[in-house]
Write a protein that holds these residues in place. Structure first.
Motif, PDB file in Angstrom:
ATOM      1  N   UNK A 191       0.834  -1.211   0.000  1.00 41.89           N
ATOM      2  CA  UNK A 191       0.000   0.000   0.000  1.00 41.89           C
ATOM      3  C   UNK A 191       0.867   1.258   0.000  1.00 41.89           C
ATOM      4  N   UNK A 192       0.367   2.307  -0.634  1.00 41.91           N
ATOM      5  CA  UNK A 192       1.125   3.558  -0.651  1.00 41.91           C
ATOM      6  C   UNK A 192       0.495   4.590  -1.558  1.00 41.91           C
ATOM      7  N   UNK A 193       1.367   5.374  -2.216  1.00 38.87           N
ATOM      8  CA  UNK A 193       0.894   6.446  -3.096  1.00 38.87           C
ATOM      9  C   UNK A 193       1.283   6.194  -4.552  1.00 38.87           C
ATOM     10  N   UNK A 194       2.337   5.378  -4.757  1.00 39.39           N
ATOM     11  CA  UNK A 194       2.882   5.203  -6.114  1.00 39.39           C
ATOM     12  C   UNK A 194       3.108   3.727  -6.435  1.00 39.39           C
ATOM     13  N   UNK A 195       2.360   2.860  -5.788  1.00 43.29           N
ATOM     14  CA  UNK A 195       2.644   1.418  -5.941  1.00 43.29           C
ATOM     15  C   UNK A 195       2.218   0.926  -7.335  1.00 43.29           C
ATOM     16  N   UNK A 196       0.996   1.245  -7.725  1.00 42.80           N
ATOM     17  CA  UNK A 196       0.535   0.794  -9.041  1.00 42.80           C
ATOM     18  C   UNK A 196       1.086   1.624 -10.187  1.00 42.80           C
ATOM     19  N   UNK A 197       1.635   2.805  -9.876  1.00 45.86           N
ATOM     20  CA  UNK A 197       2.132   3.676 -10.951  1.00 45.86           C
ATOM     21  C   UNK A 197       3.640   3.543 -11.151  1.00 45.86           C
ATOM     22  N   UNK A 198       4.412   3.404 -10.055  1.00 43.06           N
ATOM     23  CA  UNK A 198       5.882   3.453 -10.147  1.00 43.06           C
ATOM     24  C   UNK A 198       6.560   2.176  -9.630  1.00 43.06           C
ATOM     25  N   UNK A 199       6.154   1.715  -8.465  1.00 45.01           N
ATOM     26  CA  UNK A 199       6.892   0.593  -7.848  1.00 45.01           C
ATOM     27  C   UNK A 199       6.554  -0.729  -8.556  1.00 45.01           C
ATOM     28  N   UNK A 200       5.269  -1.017  -8.711  1.00 48.08           N
ATOM     29  CA  UNK A 200       4.866  -2.235  -9.429  1.00 48.08           C
ATOM     30  C   UNK A 200       3.850  -1.890 -10.519  1.00 48.08           C
ATOM     31  N   UNK A 212      -4.651  -3.684  -9.263  1.00 48.32           N
ATOM     32  CA  UNK A 212      -4.381  -2.323  -8.788  1.00 48.32           C
ATOM     33  C   UNK A 212      -5.681  -1.671  -8.327  1.00 48.32           C
ATOM     34  N   UNK A 213      -5.636  -1.111  -7.130  1.00 45.16           N
ATOM     35  CA  UNK A 213      -6.834  -0.496  -6.562  1.00 45.16           C
ATOM     36  C   UNK A 213      -6.489   0.896  -6.044  1.00 45.16           C
ATOM     37  N   UNK A 214      -7.449   1.788  -6.203  1.00 44.24           N
ATOM     38  CA  UNK A 214      -7.280   3.162  -5.712  1.00 44.24           C
ATOM     39  C   UNK A 214      -8.444   3.451  -4.772  1.00 44.24           C
ATOM     40  N   UNK A 215      -8.119   3.639  -3.478  1.00 42.47           N
ATOM     41  CA  UNK A 215      -9.157   3.894  -2.481  1.00 42.47           C
ATOM     42  C   UNK A 215      -9.319   5.392  -2.269  1.00 42.47           C
TER      43      UNK A 215
END
Ligand code: DC
Length: 220
Positions: free
Chosen positions: A138-147, A153-156
């Motif tokens: 979980x974080x701010x850039x996980x689906x965009x940058x890290x993985x 990919x989910x955005x809450x």
């Protein structure tokens, strides 16, 4: 190989107090995943830099401090925690009013993010080695940058009043609106809804409903 046997990477992104941690921990328990809270990584580095007396403007000094920090991992239940020089800071230190107020400033510094990038990606290998069914990060850039390659990919999200009420219930002083503003407007890896991510408004559902919905969407 059936999808049941495939190692899963699940990225959970969103602003402060949208329910990322409760959702991620619940899913980790339910699906046998390793859980990683990358917000705590930024909090850990922020706390280390602050305790050496530097502020976010002292970029050269910060680089030197970062170079000297040795990152390690300790597994606590299903959560992999970041240690600095083999010590994992207490949660109360990472969620102090001072760290809450400063963490977005430090998280915007490219050297700080660079220190964590390869480490965060390497946690997928650790989860595989430890035979977890997958990794939920979980974080701010996980689906965009890290993985960006994560299959799930989910955005809450949630309205500001709901989020402020959650923090107040936890007894925390946390400038969540200001943090979100900084996190989403910075140059380096800003908070965004990753392309193709499923958006879920957690104010409209109970925690159990959110966990159920994501479990259903990833087909477990
Ligand atoms: O999830 P959290 O509120 O504990 O995160 C603390 C801060 O860390 C957040 O305001 C911005 C930063 N952060 C980040 O920049 N990138 C991430 N992947 C996770 C957190």
């Amino acid at each position: 190989m059936s999808s049941f046997n495939t190692f899963k990477i699940i990225a959970i992104d969103g602003g402060a107090a949208v329910g990322k941690s409760s959702t991620s921990k619940g899913l980790a328990e339910r699906l046998g995943l390793m859980h990683v809270d990358t917000g705590s990584h930024y909090r850990t580095l922020t706390s280390a830099i602050l305790s050496s007396g530097e502020d976010a403007e002292e970029r050269e000094a910060i680089s030197k401090i970062l170079d000297a920090l040795k990152l390690s991992t300790q597994i606590d239940g299903r959560t992999a925690k970041l240690g600095i020089n083999d010590r994992v800071p207490a949660d109360s230190d990472l969620r102090s009013p001072e760290v809450n107020a400063q963490v977005s400033k430090f998280a915007a510094i490219p050297e700080v993010r660079k220190k964590l990038f390869a480490y965060q990606r390497s946690l997928a290998d650790l989860a595989r080695e430890q035979q977890y069914a997958g990794l939920i990060m979980e974080g701010r850039d996980i689906g965009s940058i890290i993985f960006p390659e994560a299959a799930y990919r989910f955005y809450l999200d949630a309205d500001e009043a709901t989020r402020a009420a959650r923090r107040a219930k936890e007894g925390q002083t946390d400038p969540i609106a200001a943090r979100d503003r900084m996190d989403s407007t910075r140059q380096a890896a800003p908070l965004v809804c990753p392309r193709g991510a499923t958006q879920i408004n957690t104010a409209h559902h109970t925690l159990e409903e959110v966990i159920e919905k994501i479990t259903h969407l990833i087909g477990s």
